[in-house]
Design an enzyme around this catalytic site. Structure first.
Site, PDB file in Angstrom:
ATOM      1  N   GLU A 128     -74.322   4.794  15.387  1.00 25.26           N
ATOM      2  CA  GLU A 128     -75.289   4.814  16.478  1.00 25.26           C
ATOM      3  C   GLU A 128     -75.755   6.261  16.692  1.00 25.26           C
ATOM      4  O   GLU A 128     -74.902   7.146  16.760  1.00 25.26           O
ATOM      5  CB  GLU A 128     -74.672   4.271  17.769  1.00 25.26           C
ATOM      6  CG  GLU A 128     -75.708   4.130  18.859  1.00 25.26           C
ATOM      7  CD  GLU A 128     -75.160   3.512  20.155  1.00 25.26           C
ATOM      8  OE1 GLU A 128     -73.953   3.218  20.233  1.00 25.26           O
ATOM      9  OE2 GLU A 128     -75.965   3.335  21.071  1.00 25.26           O
ATOM     10  N   GLY A 158     -67.615  10.481  23.195  1.00 24.36           N
ATOM     11  CA  GLY A 158     -66.328   9.975  23.647  1.00 24.36           C
ATOM     12  C   GLY A 158     -65.747   8.916  22.729  1.00 24.36           C
ATOM     13  O   GLY A 158     -64.599   9.003  22.296  1.00 24.36           O
ATOM     14  N   ALA A 159     -66.545   7.918  22.402  1.00 21.84           N
ATOM     15  CA  ALA A 159     -66.045   6.803  21.595  1.00 21.84           C
ATOM     16  C   ALA A 159     -67.214   5.928  21.185  1.00 21.84           C
ATOM     17  O   ALA A 159     -68.337   6.114  21.668  1.00 21.84           O
ATOM     18  CB  ALA A 159     -65.043   5.976  22.402  1.00 21.84           C
ATOM     19  N   GLU A 203     -68.377   1.788  20.093  1.00 25.14           N
ATOM     20  CA  GLU A 203     -67.992   0.382  20.229  1.00 25.14           C
ATOM     21  C   GLU A 203     -68.205  -0.473  18.988  1.00 25.14           C
ATOM     22  O   GLU A 203     -68.399  -1.685  19.111  1.00 25.14           O
ATOM     23  CB  GLU A 203     -68.791  -0.228  21.398  1.00 25.14           C
ATOM     24  CG  GLU A 203     -70.315  -0.399  21.136  1.00 25.14           C
ATOM     25  CD  GLU A 203     -71.186   0.733  21.658  1.00 25.14           C
ATOM     26  OE1 GLU A 203     -70.686   1.857  21.799  1.00 25.14           O
ATOM     27  OE2 GLU A 203     -72.381   0.483  21.912  1.00 25.14           O
ATOM     28  N   ASN A 204     -68.130   0.096  17.768  1.00 25.48           N
ATOM     29  CA  ASN A 204     -68.306  -0.699  16.546  1.00 25.48           C
ATOM     30  C   ASN A 204     -67.564  -2.035  16.646  1.00 25.48           C
ATOM     31  O   ASN A 204     -66.437  -2.099  17.109  1.00 25.48           O
ATOM     32  CB  ASN A 204     -67.746   0.061  15.354  1.00 25.48           C
ATOM     33  CG  ASN A 204     -68.141   1.516  15.370  1.00 25.48           C
ATOM     34  OD1 ASN A 204     -69.307   1.834  15.329  1.00 25.48           O
ATOM     35  ND2 ASN A 204     -67.143   2.397  15.488  1.00 25.48           N
ATOM     36  N   HIS A 208     -64.614   0.704  28.684  1.00 26.45           N
ATOM     37  CA  HIS A 208     -66.057   0.772  28.411  1.00 26.45           C
ATOM     38  C   HIS A 208     -66.360   0.233  27.008  1.00 26.45           C
ATOM     39  O   HIS A 208     -67.219  -0.630  26.835  1.00 26.45           O
ATOM     40  CB  HIS A 208     -66.540   2.215  28.565  1.00 26.45           C
ATOM     41  CG  HIS A 208     -67.997   2.416  28.303  1.00 26.45           C
ATOM     42  ND1 HIS A 208     -68.941   2.429  29.296  1.00 26.45           N
ATOM     43  CD2 HIS A 208     -68.687   2.588  27.141  1.00 26.45           C
ATOM     44  CE1 HIS A 208     -70.142   2.605  28.765  1.00 26.45           C
ATOM     45  NE2 HIS A 208     -70.020   2.706  27.453  1.00 26.45           N
ATOM     46  N   GLU A 209     -65.653   0.753  26.020  1.00 30.78           N
ATOM     47  CA  GLU A 209     -65.946   0.328  24.643  1.00 30.78           C
ATOM     48  C   GLU A 209     -65.586  -1.147  24.454  1.00 30.78           C
ATOM     49  O   GLU A 209     -66.301  -1.892  23.795  1.00 30.78           O
ATOM     50  CB  GLU A 209     -65.193   1.199  23.626  1.00 30.78           C
ATOM     51  CG  GLU A 209     -65.420   2.705  23.768  1.00 30.78           C
ATOM     52  CD  GLU A 209     -66.877   3.133  23.855  1.00 30.78           C
ATOM     53  OE1 GLU A 209     -67.742   2.439  23.291  1.00 30.78           O
ATOM     54  OE2 GLU A 209     -67.147   4.160  24.512  1.00 30.78           O
ATOM     55  N   HIS A 236     -68.244  -3.364  25.841  1.00 28.78           N
ATOM     56  CA  HIS A 236     -69.444  -3.418  25.001  1.00 28.78           C
ATOM     57  C   HIS A 236     -69.426  -4.627  24.060  1.00 28.78           C
ATOM     58  O   HIS A 236     -70.475  -5.036  23.568  1.00 28.78           O
ATOM     59  CB  HIS A 236     -69.550  -2.149  24.150  1.00 28.78           C
ATOM     60  CG  HIS A 236     -70.399  -1.053  24.738  1.00 28.78           C
ATOM     61  ND1 HIS A 236     -71.629  -1.292  25.315  1.00 28.78           N
ATOM     62  CD2 HIS A 236     -70.210   0.296  24.800  1.00 28.78           C
ATOM     63  CE1 HIS A 236     -72.144  -0.122  25.711  1.00 28.78           C
ATOM     64  NE2 HIS A 236     -71.308   0.840  25.422  1.00 28.78           N
ATOM     65  N   GLU A 278     -75.931   0.320  28.073  1.00 33.14           N
ATOM     66  CA  GLU A 278     -75.132   1.424  28.604  1.00 33.14           C
ATOM     67  C   GLU A 278     -75.024   1.402  30.130  1.00 33.14           C
ATOM     68  O   GLU A 278     -73.936   1.552  30.676  1.00 33.14           O
ATOM     69  CB  GLU A 278     -75.668   2.773  28.111  1.00 33.14           C
ATOM     70  CG  GLU A 278     -75.569   2.960  26.593  1.00 33.14           C
ATOM     71  CD  GLU A 278     -74.159   2.800  26.037  1.00 33.14           C
ATOM     72  OE1 GLU A 278     -73.188   2.766  26.819  1.00 33.14           O
ATOM     73  OE2 GLU A 278     -74.031   2.689  24.797  1.00 33.14           O
TER      74      GLU A 278
END
Ligand code: B3K
Ligand code: ZN
Length: 896
Positions: free
Chosen positions: A125, A265-266, A268-269, A301-302, A305, A324
């Protein structure tokens, strides 16, 4: 190779592609310098799109071969374009076989396929997939993927990709392979692979419907003792999404991987979240309470997603806030629920929720307000961009979450849930728009949200003006609310928005009045949500026996700047009595802001500064109030951030503001030394460290007391801080003591910094804190060493590296963004250093460079003298050769 420099992409120009992709089969032969990527794409004509070629984006790829239905392209059938390739085909269904070669070891952008500490990782992304292989790399192209990975078995014993593991096996020459399949169609930005030497903490848990799933958190072996909290956070997130939104994990396996070199930060794959180590690793010895909290919320959060982002994704990148803003709102609600759940009384729960809300709003005011007031101001759904990576902003995320929160406020918990259910029932498996989302909210609730949609298209922070008039004869109170939004770049005219304003009226005894609006038969609750839709509206409350004190925008019900005339006495009254804990905090912050800005004006004029006594009394009343939750008190007594105060100061001038804040802290530290000490003593947490809001709150207030005591100085403060530093049983206390000591000129300061370095010199994440603390250090006396020289020296520390984003964010980001007075020093040396570092970073990692470049975008708010100095370096960077589109866009907008 970046292309299309300077050409903005426009939201209105969206067109579906003529060909979509049904399935993707990838085969990676991983090698540090020459990784071969074979891709088979089944491309299918989209009947809803205008006719056209197959469009493939590609960046920095070496094309080895391309076959169309097994054959070489005919003459003229394949065209190279600025952004990749185009193929003319006539069939409805076409199979492409594409082989490319890439060099992961040379990829320092940390986008696409890159190496970190000997392993291979991806970040796709927004547009990283196109530097892995040729592909219609847009979020509206959703396909089913299989992936085969092959790598050296000794260097990379673990081979991961999205979805479920099909097969593994050994190969000649010490190599091995794995095959993965993701059953869910996904956009290319959610593709991921990891090949590295990692170990996993594993748990098997049942989902709500009773399916057993495997959870794994993969880290380097030495970090296995720091992953328990991330795993717990993942399990809590799963449960919460099941309970609150009825959403279950849809895969048999869910993996989190931690990597040291990561731009944000991270990510979400699908089924394979890749995280910056900072948001996975935490144990009491190495992580503070804040780290524990951050790990929990980023993991959540991830994970969230998976539904809001992955199952339903964005049609194009202008819709980014669709996933988001919504997912930030969900993680904020999760954190508030987790905090409340751990509390032992309803009051404590309400206070814990408010503490979470306060942290959200601090972030918004300190990060998003400046963005909305500067050259990068954009609506939460932007209309154009030059580089999409520049639009992962506080506006899209934080203000986007506020917009979702307003929907939640307007529709209620149940109405919001109904809207979410409808959204998934209509759009599961699709790539959609913000209009689709709000449309579902409106349809599920029979609500008219047309005017509300303006929140998606208007930039700038709205001003909300409130005026109350009490009519003793009519025993009524009329409240007039008016709104206006200042012009922002490219958007001069603003229309009225639909704003929920939660209001309460406080009686003279400090107790909330029941609210009855004109025309209502009965009085209702003591907080009412008024819906402001026009430029100005008036509401009349009846049955009011004496002039009340209004408490407006309770819980911060809308992301606006509230303009209301309140004298000091009224602020002190609300600090003491507002039943809405958020507003009680806000009253304290407003009072503190007023005092700080007045002191700064005195400092700027060279006059002596004097802290009003009444403020000291109001402050003390909160400090000594042992019936309040310490976490809440700590938030209430902490100074507003400099970033926020600089937005409020006209013109902004960092030096006198810093002088004012130092003076204010010192005066409070002196006047209340006995109270600070008493609270410090009785807030000590006994027993073993646990991450728990009650304990964390005590530690937070205790550390705050220590800092105020240290601000005043004197041997007691230094002794206490040194003792806490030496005897601390956890990082929160050790780091809190170090942060206090860094404020002093006592010899203990350097001793502590050295001891901390010695103890953690091989621990990257802990060292980041050490770098940050020094970059942000204030100078408490004129002969304290200058921060810039210290920052430069620290760049030579063997642990520092310009190619590691965490190091850059701590040391350079800390200095550029969290130390205004030192950065904006009068001789301009801070700016020269900034220009030098932005250009250096940009050669390797444009995303990181661009983040640093943004430190000066708000330059027009400063005094003319400061502006003149900044303009010089902005122009200098603008003229640098070979600048990335990322930095070009930021500097170009700043100078426009
Ligand atoms: N979606 C990612 C952010 C990607 C940033 C690309 N430059 C993390 C998140 O918001 O969850
Ligand atoms: Zn996100």
């Amino acid at each position: 190779m970046r292309t299309q420099q300077g050409t903005p992409v426009r939201r209105e120009a969206y067109q579906p592609l003529a060909y979509g992709v049904e399935t993707v089969d990838l085969d990676f032969l991983l090698d540090p310098k020459a990784t071969q990527v074979s891709s088979r794409l089944v491309c299918v004509r989209n009947p809803d799109a205008p006719a056209g070629p197959i469009v493939l984006f590609g960046e920095g790829l070496e094309l080895l071969s391309l076959h169309i239905d097994g054959a070489e392209p005919a003459a003229g059938q394949l065209r190279k374009t600025d952004s990749g390739l185009e193929l003319d085909v006539s069939a409805e269904r076409v199979v492409l076989d594409i082989v490319t070669r890439i060099d992961p070891s040379a990829n320092l952008t940390l986008s696409g396929l890159y190496q970190s500490r000997g392993g291979y990782y991806t970040q796709c992304e927004a547009e990283g997939f196109r530097s892995i292989t040729y592909f219609p790399d847009r979020p509206d192209i959703m396909a089913r993927y299989t992936v085969r990975l092959e790598a050296d078995a000794a260097a990379c014993p673990v081979l991961l990709s999205n979805g479920n593991l099909l097969e593994t096996g050994n190969l000649p020459n010490g190599r091995h392979f794995a095959r993965w399949e993701d059953p869910f169609p996904k956009p290319s930005y959610l593709f991921a692979l990891v090949a590295a030497d990692l170990k996993a903490l594993e748990r098997k848990v049942d989902t709500a419907s009773g399916r057993e799933v495997l959870l794994q958190v993969w880290v380097e072996e030495r970090d296995l003792d720091r992953v328990g909290h991330a795993m717990d956070s993942l399990i809590h997130s799963m449960r919460w999404d099941e309970e609150v939104f009825g959403l279950e994990l849809d895969l048999d396996r869910f993996m989190i991987v931690a990597v040291s070199d990561f731009n944000m930060g991270a990510m979400e794959n699908k089924g394979l979240n890749i995280f910056n180590t900072k948001y996975v690793l935490a144990n009491p010895e190495t992580g503070t309470d804040l780290d524990f909290e951050n790990v929990e919320s980023v993991v959540a959060h991830e994970y969230f997603h998976n539904w809001t982002g992955n199952r339903v994704t964005c049609r194009d990148w202008f819709q980014l806030t669709l996933k988001e803003g919504l997912t930030v709102f969900r993680d904020q609600q999760f954190t508030a629920d987790m905090m409340a759940r751990a509390s032992d009384s309803p009051d404590a729960a309400a206070s814990a929720r408010a503490v979470t809300r306060i942290a959200n709003v601090r972030g918004l005011r300190g990060g998003q307000f400046p963005e909305d007031a500067g050259p990068m101001a954009h609506p939460i759904r932007p209309d154009s961009y030059q580089e999409i990576n520049n639009f992962y902003t506080a506006t899209v995320y934080q203000k986007g979450a506020e917009v979702i929160r307003m929907l939640h406020t307007l529709l209620g918990r149940e109405g919001f849930r109904n809207g979410m259910d409808l959204y998934f029932s209509y759009h599961d498996g699709q790539a959609v728009t913000c209009d689709d989302f709000v449309g579902c909210m409106a349809e599920a609730n029979g609500a008219d949200l047309d005017r509300f949609m303006r929140w998606y298209s208007q930039a700038g922070t709205p001003r909300l003006k409130a005026e109350g008039v009490y009519d003793p004869a009519g025993r009524s109170y009329s409240l007039t609310l008016s709104q206006s939004t200042p012009a922002t770049p490219g958007q001069a005219d603003k229309l009225p928005l639909h704003i929920p304003v939660a209001v309460g009226l406080i009686g003279a005894d400090g107790v909330d009045l029941p609210l009855q609006l004109e025309g209502e038969a009965h009085a209702g609750d003591s907080t009412r949500v008024l819906e402001l839709k026009d430029a100005s509206q008036t509401w009349r409350f009846t049955g009011i026996d004496a002039e009340p004190v209004p408490s407006l925008l309770r819980g911060y019900s809308a992301p606006v700047i509230l303009d209301v005339v309140e004298d000091d006495a009224r602020l002190a009254f609300r600090m003491a009595h507002d039943s809405d804990p958020f507003n009680r905090w806000d009253a304290a912050q407003r009072y503190m802001e007023r005092v700080a800005l007045a002191l700064a004006a005195e400092a700027a004029a060279g006059r002596p500064m004097e802290v009003p006594q009444a403020f000291g009394h109001a402050f003390r009343a909160l400090l000594v109030n042992a019936s309040l939750d310490p976490a809440f008190v700590a938030e209430t007594l902490a100074l507003p951030s400099e970033a926020y105060l600089l937005e409020r100061m006209q013109p902004a001038d960092p030096a006198p503001l810093r002088a004012a804040l130092i003076h204010l802290s010192r005066e409070l530290g002196q006047a209340l030394q006995g109270d600070f000490l008493a609270r410090y003593m009785d807030l000590e947490v006994d027993g073993e460290y646990r991450y728990h809001p009650a304990d964390a709150g005590k530690r937070a207030l205790r550390n705050l007391c220590l800092r105020y005591m240290m601000a005043w100085g004197g041997p007691t403060a230094v002794q206490l801080a040194s003792l806490q530093f030496k005897t601390a049983g956890n990082m929160t206390e050790r780091y809190g003591a170090l942060a206090a000591l860094v404020q002093s000129d006592a010899p203990e300061r350097l001793e502590a910094l050295e001891a901390f370095h010695e103890r953690y010199k091989d621990d990257a994440l802990v060292l980041d804190k050490w770098f940050l603390l020094q970059a942000c250090a204030w100078r408490w006396s004129a002969d304290a060493p200058a921060t810039l020289e210290r920052v430069r020296a620290l760049m030579d520390n063997p642990a520092f590296s310009l190619s590691n984003p965490n190091k850059v964010y701590s040391l350079l980001g800390g200095y550029f963004k969290a130390n205004a007075a030192e950065f904006h020093r009068e001789d301009g040396a801070g700016y020269a250093f900034w220009a030098e570092q932005v250009v250096a970073l940009d050669r390797n990692n444009p995303q990181v460079a661009s983040r640093m470049a943004r430190a000066l975008e708000g330059w027009r708010k400063f005094t003319p003298a400061i502006q003149a100095r900044i303009r010089v370096v902005l122009e200098q960077v603008a003229g640098a050769e070979g600048l990335s589109p990322d930095v070009t866009e930021i500097i170009g907008k700043a100078l426009a």
